[in-house]
Structures are given as C-alpha cells and as structure tokens.
Design an enzyme around this catalytic site. Structure first.
Site, mmCIF file in Angstrom:
data_model
loop_
_atom_site.group_PDB
_atom_site.id
_atom_site.type_symbol
_atom_site.label_atom_id
_atom_site.label_comp_id
_atom_site.label_asym_id
_atom_site.label_seq_id
_atom_site.Cartn_x
_atom_site.Cartn_y
_atom_site.Cartn_z
ATOM 1 N N MET A 128 -27.289 6.167 -2.917
ATOM 2 C CA MET A 128 -27.287 7.550 -3.339
ATOM 3 C C MET A 128 -28.394 8.315 -2.626
ATOM 4 S SD MET A 128 -24.719 7.584 -5.385
ATOM 5 C CE MET A 128 -23.722 6.407 -6.278
ATOM 6 N N CYS A 129 -28.592 9.562 -2.971
ATOM 7 C CA CYS A 129 -29.476 10.439 -2.213
ATOM 8 C C CYS A 129 -30.294 11.306 -3.160
ATOM 9 C CB CYS A 129 -28.647 11.339 -1.282
ATOM 10 S SG CYS A 129 -27.410 10.441 -0.301
ATOM 11 N N ARG A 130 -31.138 12.129 -2.587
ATOM 12 C CA ARG A 130 -31.910 13.132 -3.311
ATOM 13 C C ARG A 130 -31.804 14.436 -2.526
ATOM 14 N NH1 ARG A 130 -32.889 11.681 -8.322
ATOM 15 N NH2 ARG A 130 -30.710 11.296 -7.796
#
Length: 278
Positions: free
Chosen positions: A1-3
């Site tokens: 996942m990411c930010r």
C-alpha cells in the site's frame, strides 16, 4: 500500500508541507504509523498546478525512495502551488517503474490512490478492455490504480467526478464477483481538476485504509493562536492525508467509512459513497 497527501489553499512551497511537519510524508516514507507497510520506498511522485495555469498540472515521478532524492528536495524548495498532490509508493505486486508511480495525469485531471484491487491479475484484461478505446493508448503502466483512473474517465469523470468513481467501483466489484473474488476493492483516492479536490474512502469490506482531513483554519487559529503558519493561510486551506502530519491537538479528523469529500471555492462538504452500476 501507499501514503499520500493533497493540499489546497494559499500557495505554498512544496517543502513547507512535504518536509517541515514532524511526521511529514517524507518521514512516512520510512516510518509510516498507520500504513500496512512501515516503509514506502517503491517510488514517489508529486503533481502540482500553478496560479498561472490550472489547466495543465506538472508531475515529477521517480522509482527511488523519497527520503533521499536530491531532485525532489531541490524542486520542493522552489515550486509554489495552490494545489498539489504527493504520493509515496509501496508496491502491491506490480513493477517498480516510473510509469507505475502516482499521481497519474490526463488533461487537467490528476489522480492518486492507496489500496488495491484484490486478484487484479485475474481481472486485468477484462477491466482494461472496458476503458474507452480513445483513452486506452494513454495507459502506460501496469497498476490497478491507473486502470481505475481510466475507468473513471471512461464513466464520466470530467462531468461528474463522484458519479464516475462510483461507477468505476461498481464495475470493479461486478467483474470481481464474476471471477469469484470477494471484497475486491480497497481505496482511498484523491482527484483534482485544478480547482476542486475530491477525496474518497471506500472498501468492499468496509474496512478502509486510513484517511484524514484538516480542521477549518479559523478553528485552528483559535486553538493555536501562536502558530505562524495558520496566520498566513486562507480560511479555505485544507489538507487531506493518509495519516496525520503531526500531533497538533484538534488538527485532524478521520474521514468516515464509505465517504467522499469535496474541497474547493465556496466551502467543503462530506457525502456518503456507494458504488453504482455502470
């Protein structure tokens, strides 16, 4: 996942938001508190509009980690924008390459995503073939995120952003059911046309990744009258972030589950989000 983070308001140097906060996005690239992964080092990107040209956003994307990129540091010290996106990537399986880094751009539109389509490799061909043939040549990478963006464009993003994203989500869930995939969609999205910012928080399982928005500036001025930054920005200034940039009391509010928000001239608002049949 990411930010990721999205900023809208009084023009700021990118470094003011990207680097200066105690838990900045650059810090999150190494020390995420709320993400699935602590480290988000599989590429990064920034996209921004200028006051002179809201119709053509610029982007800078690279495959290395954000925390030690000298070009990003140099750019952030010199670029000032009233609306910009920033994204740090943790790959969910697709290649670490520049064309897979966010934000994605089409005309005046920018798009970035945290999340995934479960079992995307099983549905990729069918979902990709639903993209408008005129838009298909613009798909450069291999991510589910870029396919989601082009599906939203196909389903009317330029005229109805919330409706287009709802139809995109509905199609993903329909195709997933046909392939026997339960709870396929996980997404927090940011979309902008240079004037307004739309942010979405939704997942098929209703257990979405974290997303927060900043409190009204006039409220924060009353709570923290000594903060110089709050005296310099307009009342319409807002941040939407995957996780808070600091621990300032009263500064951050969680976006409710299955909700989208609109930020822009004339005020902000939150609305329920439900996928729709396309």
């Amino acid at each position: 996942m990411c930010r990721w983070l999205a900023y809208s308001g009084t023009p700021q140097l990118l470094e003011t938001i990207l680097y200066k906060p105690a838990h900045s996005l650059i810090d999150q690239s190494l020390h995420s508190r709320l993400g699935v992964e602590t480290t988000n080092g599989d590429g990064f990107g920034v996209g921004w509009y200028t006051q002179e040209d809201l119709a053509t956003p610029a982007t800078f994307r690279d495959i290395g980690p954000a925390w030690n990129n000298r070009n990003l540091r140099e750019l952030a010290d010199h670029v000032r924008s009233p609306l910009f996106f920033a994204h740090i990537r943790a790959s969910t399986g697709t290649a670490v390459q520049q064309t897979n880094c966010h934000p994605f751009r089409h005309g005046r539109w920018m798009f970035m995503h945290n999340g995934a389509i479960a079992e995307f490799h099983r549905m990729r061909r069918e979902l990709t073939m639903l993209i408008d043939p005129e838009l298909y040549p613009n798909v450069e990478g291999t991510t589910d995120s870029e396919v989601m963006f082009h599906l939203a464009l196909t389903f009317g993003l330029e005229g109805d952003p919330p409706g287009a994203v709802a139809r995109m989500a509905g199609v993903v869930e329909r195709v997933a059911r046909e392939h026997g995939v339960e709870s396929p969609l996980q997404m927090t999205l940011a979309i902008s046309d240079g004037e307004h910012l739309w942010a979405f928080r939704y997942s098929s399982r209703h257990e979405s990744r974290s997303l927060f928005y900043s409190s009204r500036v006039d409220t924060l001025r009353k709570l923290h009258p000594d903060m110089e930054f709050l005296q310099e920005v307009s009342d319409e200034t807002r941040l939407v972030v995957s996780e808070p940039l600091g621990d300032l009391p009263g500064a951050w509010n969680e976006v409710p589950e299955s909700t989208y928000g609109i930020v822009g001239p004339g005020g902000d608002s939150l609305h329920p989000f439900t996928p729709q049949a396309a």
